[in-house]
Design an enzyme around this catalytic site. Sequence first.
Site, PDB file in Angstrom:
ATOM      1  N   THR A  14       0.696  -1.111   0.111  1.00 37.64           N
ATOM      2  CA  THR A  14       0.136   0.032  -0.097  1.00 37.64           C
ATOM      3  C   THR A  14       0.799   1.260  -0.163  1.00 37.64           C
ATOM      4  OG1 THR A  14      -1.861  -1.062   1.272  1.00 37.64           O
ATOM      5  CG2 THR A  14      -1.955   1.253   1.099  1.00 37.64           C
ATOM      6  N   TYR A  27      -7.969   0.170  -4.347  1.00 36.45           N
ATOM      7  CA  TYR A  27      -6.813   0.811  -4.982  1.00 36.45           C
ATOM      8  C   TYR A  27      -5.936  -0.342  -5.402  1.00 36.45           C
ATOM      9  CZ  TYR A  27      -4.310  -0.808  -0.583  1.00 36.45           C
ATOM     10  OH  TYR A  27      -3.914  -1.640   0.571  1.00 36.45           O
ATOM     11  N   THR A  93       1.141  -4.479   4.470  1.00 39.06           N
ATOM     12  CA  THR A  93       1.222  -4.478   5.889  1.00 39.06           C
ATOM     13  C   THR A  93       0.533  -5.972   6.166  1.00 39.06           C
ATOM     14  OG1 THR A  93      -1.430  -3.666   5.632  1.00 39.06           O
ATOM     15  CG2 THR A  93       0.818  -2.216   6.447  1.00 39.06           C
ATOM     16  N   ASP A  94       0.033  -6.752   5.458  1.00 38.61           N
ATOM     17  CA  ASP A  94      -0.842  -7.881   5.477  1.00 38.61           C
ATOM     18  C   ASP A  94       0.069  -9.178   6.232  1.00 38.61           C
ATOM     19  OD1 ASP A  94      -3.402  -6.936   5.055  1.00 38.61           O
ATOM     20  OD2 ASP A  94      -3.414  -7.940   3.038  1.00 38.61           O
ATOM     21  N   LYS A 166      -0.417  -7.281  13.246  1.00 39.86           N
ATOM     22  CA  LYS A 166      -1.473  -6.392  12.572  1.00 39.86           C
ATOM     23  C   LYS A 166      -2.772  -6.763  13.311  1.00 39.86           C
ATOM     24  CE  LYS A 166      -3.637  -4.544   8.249  1.00 39.86           C
ATOM     25  NZ  LYS A 166      -3.542  -4.560   6.854  1.00 39.86           N
ATOM     26  N   GLU A 282       0.633 -27.061  29.097  1.00 34.11           N
ATOM     27  CA  GLU A 282      -0.196 -27.645  30.072  1.00 34.11           C
ATOM     28  C   GLU A 282       0.328 -29.085  30.323  1.00 34.11           C
ATOM     29  OE1 GLU A 282      -4.328 -25.859  27.715  1.00 34.11           O
ATOM     30  OE2 GLU A 282      -3.423 -28.151  27.378  1.00 34.11           O
TER      31      GLU A 282
END
Length: 326
Positions: A14, A27, A93-94, A166, A282
């Site tokens: 982006t 976009y 950013t993904d 993110k 655990e």
Amino acid sequence: MTGRHIKIFATGGTIAGKAGSATGREYTPGQIGVEELLAEVARLDLPARLFGTQFASIGSEDIGPALWHQLHRACVSASAEDDCLGIIITHGTDTAEETAFLLDQTLPTAKPVILVGAMRPADAVGSDGMRNFANAVRVAADAEAAGRGVLLVMSDHIFAARDVRKARTEGVDAFRGFPRGPVGHVTPTSLEWFGAPWRTGEALRLEFHQNMPKVIILYAYAGMPGEDVAAAVRSGAKGLVLAGFGQGNAPAEVRSALAQAARTGVPVVRASRVDQGLVDRELDDDANGFIAARALGPPKARVLLQLLLANGISDPVRMQAAFDRR
């Protein structure tokens, strides 16, 4: 090439995207090349010489092992140059958190490597790309950035690769850190670190391998059948990451199938689909052969499991130690 400088490795995203309308929602990422980006940046009078290379012009949803290999090789080469102050990778950013974490685990950490992106394309109202980029340059040029591993700079925050994720689909303040929040605050005119470097003098953690084993993330859901696990193993998965309920939980049928996979030599990491929180060991983990993801979410747990397997580490005890120290 002479003189102190910062290397820019552009991949698209982006930050290099255009919508064709200042108010449009749709976009196309990766429309601005690195030369155009540096021409725009030249008007900002930043405190460093910048040299750029275009590696890709794509959205980060399409970034994978081939581009990781190119970036890793370029970062190793650039960090060996005496005059290179640091490296900035422009990135969508993904999947920025996965690229950042992979490089953090496989690069020498002496010089800063900064990932930077944007949540709004370059021609949108309120575009954040140029400010984020200017901030990244300030961080990369700062002597105190050394020894902090790979970093991500967004929305005036500096995040460590281990912590960053993110957390929002929109808005410029889309990233969060866990278990640490931001490790510093930066603007085009100021920079403040919130603590001392934590990776000073640390040796390389894991060797990078171009061809990493297949690891599948299994997302837990109500009514999930154990067959989902068997199908993943049949598909050739060499490791499994459970994005489980709460602290890495899953239906009994799924846990049983995962334990069976672990007994046949397919490592299983319990992570959580919850946004943040630790997944601790655990009582049943020893019997089942499971590894607890601790602070790593499913995407980073997958990357670390791939790296461990690629480096010949398959013992659950050694794997757990690796997750504990990340």
